[in-house]
Write an enzyme that holds these catalytic residues in place. Structure first.
Site, PDB file in Angstrom:
ATOM      1  N   ILE A   1       1.167  -1.238   0.179  1.00 12.05           N
ATOM      2  CA  ILE A   1      -0.426   0.507   0.389  1.00 12.05           C
ATOM      3  C   ILE A   1       0.463   0.931   0.044  1.00 12.05           C
ATOM      4  CG2 ILE A   1      -1.811   0.763   1.243  1.00 12.05           C
ATOM      5  CD1 ILE A   1      -2.783  -1.463   2.705  1.00 12.05           C
ATOM      6  N   HIS A   2       1.047   2.348  -0.654  1.00  7.79           N
ATOM      7  CA  HIS A   2       1.354   3.183  -1.166  1.00  7.79           C
ATOM      8  C   HIS A   2       1.200   4.356  -0.510  1.00  7.79           C
ATOM      9  CE1 HIS A   2       5.165   5.111  -2.540  1.00  7.79           C
ATOM     10  NE2 HIS A   2       4.441   5.839  -3.425  1.00  7.79           N
TER      11      HIS A   2
END
Length: 499
Positions: free
Chosen positions: A473-474
């Site tokens: 998850i960025h």
């Protein structure tokens, strides 16, 4: 049922069963209509004891909980809920968060808010016990035999209770180094730190087995008898955390042993210590002395020796089997008081629930103490799950493990230009095949949230292949875990660059 004797008599109704009690020389005896007063008696109203008692009650067991808090050496006392709620996990995390926000020292109202929140939890626990029909008694319990407990209230009045099974979940209390003059008279422990009415100011903290420092004081002076904080840390991770703390103002006196604490006419506390490497003696003055030299199990007042219950002579903890049973039938112990058990609230809660199910005949499942995740809320948080690199080497051999690692920079550090050189990830795997993951170690923001998420994968036999196949998850710190690819063995620079 009829009875005739001299003295005052009265009927009491407890848990829908009529029990006859008689006052006699200051003692109270409870007589049940059945063989025992209760199916289960739990001594200790901490997280584990409460979880066990409520679970048992939900399964149809008649249950009572005895809980009594002896005031600390400084007179600090608290309500139902045990260490975690009152002087451990909950106030620790709240104060830790306050310190990160820079409000812990400046805003005294925050401290009051924390204490009020803790008191609300005390009340909440009492309500839950009542709702689940668990009898709560503010009594100090000790064992008479394998089915009988003697309870004393603060006035010294005695109550005798019987149960088919007795569960001990009394946990532990912080220790004082009683061999050091002035330690007890002038020092405090974690029992007191969260209930202070004002900021502790410049604080001397002597550490032996625990790195549990909160950023709530103006200055912390920490001393170790050993080369590194040896609690949950491995050498490398300990070095990263202490480097970070030193960079932000914490002073460390390594391999130093305190000799005495004296109170000066000004009210300041003078600490004298010796450096074990040089033999030199040093002195400094402080506003507060906090001892964090480990915890001792609450076993001495339980009367265990009379029943022949086996204890570990060195630790004082109760020797238990895989099913939490003690060496005497019908007596069980779990949580911090059990020998070899992790001193962690979530393990005690889960172990207590599983014990209740087994004693109620609803399950045979045992507690799995392997791969338990945990976090230390130091200013730079540290979390881990599984084996350390050193333990993996010991079990599997150095040539049969692979260690992937990375130094990363949290996005939240960039704008403030904070030093991120201690933010680090280590994944310990079996070498060869799919590379089963043996351990994960993480230092950085929200470390506990990161470790909790990855902990479930350990129960599923996660491998390095699974890890690198996972999409991150960025922008998060946790995504750096699934991107690790540099091995220690390679000797390459493990610094993360770019997104």
């Amino acid at each position: 049922m009829a009875a005739f004797c001299r003295g005052r008599h009265r009927w009491k109704k407890i848990n829908c069963l009529h029990i006859f009690s008689r006052k006699l020389t200051g003692k109270v005896r409870l007589f049940s209509l059945g063989k025992y007063d209760y199916d289960m008696l739990v001594i200790g109203g901490g997280s584990g004891g409460l979880a066990c008692s409520k679970e048992a009650a939900q399964l149809g067991q008649k249950v009572a909980v005895l809980d009594y808090v002896e005031p600390s050496a400084k007179g600090t006392k608290w309500g139902l809920g045990g260490t975690c709620v009152n002087v451990g996990c909950i106030p620790k995390k709240l104060m830790h968060q306050a310190a990160l926000l820079g409000t812990a020292v400046k805003d005294l109202n925050y401290s009051v808010a924390v204490q009020n929140h803790v008191k609300s939890l005390n009340w909440g626990h009492r309500v839950q016990l009542q709702d689940k029909k668990v009898k709560y008694m503010n009594l100090k319990g000790s064992l008479v035999d394998e089915h009988t407990v003697r309870g004393l209230n603060k006035a010294g009045k005695e109550t005798i209770l019987t149960a088919k099974n007795i569960v001990i979940a009394t946990g532990g209390r912080p220790k004082y180094p009683t061999n050091i003059p002035g330690a007890v008279e002038h020092g405090i422990t974690s029992d007191d730190i969260f209930w202070l009415k004002k900021s502790p100011g410049k604080t001397y903290c002597s550490l032996n087995k625990l790195l549990h420092i909160l950023g709530v004081v103006v200055e912390i002076f920490v001393m170790f008898e050993f080369g590194c904080p040896p609690f949950l840390f491995v050498q490398q991770m300990a070095g990263l955390v202490t480097d970070y703390m030193e960079a932000y103002g914490t002073r460390f006196a390594w391999k130093s042993v305190p000799n005495r604490v004296d109170k000066l006419p000004s009210g300041a506390l003078q600490v004298t210590w010796t450096n074990t490497q040089t033999g030199g003696e040093h002195k400094d003055t402080f506003d507060c002395v906090l001892w964090a030299v480990g915890r001792a199990p609450e076993t001495k007042a339980l009367g265990l020796d009379k029943l022949g219950i086996q204890l570990n002579k060195e630790t004082g903890k109760i020797i238990v089997g895989a099913d939490e049973s003690a060496s005497v039938p019908n007596i069980y112990a779990f949580g911090d008081i059990g020998e070899g058990r992790p001193e962690l609230t979530p393990t005690a809660i889960k172990a207590g629930k599983l014990l209740a199910r087994r004693l109620a005949g609803q399950s045979a499942e045992l507690m799995n103490y392997d791969n338990v995740p945990t976090t230390v809320f130091t200013p730079l948080e540290y979390s881990c799950v599984g084996l350390s690199e050193e333990e993996a080497e010991k079990r599997h051999g150095k040539d049969r493990i692979e260690v992937y690692h990375a130094f990363y920079k949290p996005l939240e550090f960039t704008v403030a230009e904070r030093d991120a050189s201690q933010c680090y990830i280590k994944v310990v795997c079996e070498r060869g095949g799919n590379g089963k993951i043996l351990g994960l170690h993480f230092t950085g923001p929200n470390a506990g949230e990161v470790a909790q998420g990855f902990a479930m994968s350990f129960q599923c036999g996660a491998t390095y292949s699974h890890l690198v196949q996972t999409v991150g998850i960025h922008p998060t710190c946790a995504e750096e875990v699934v991107k690790v690819h540099i091995t220690k063995r390679s000797g390459l620079d493990a610094t993360v660059t770019g997104c």
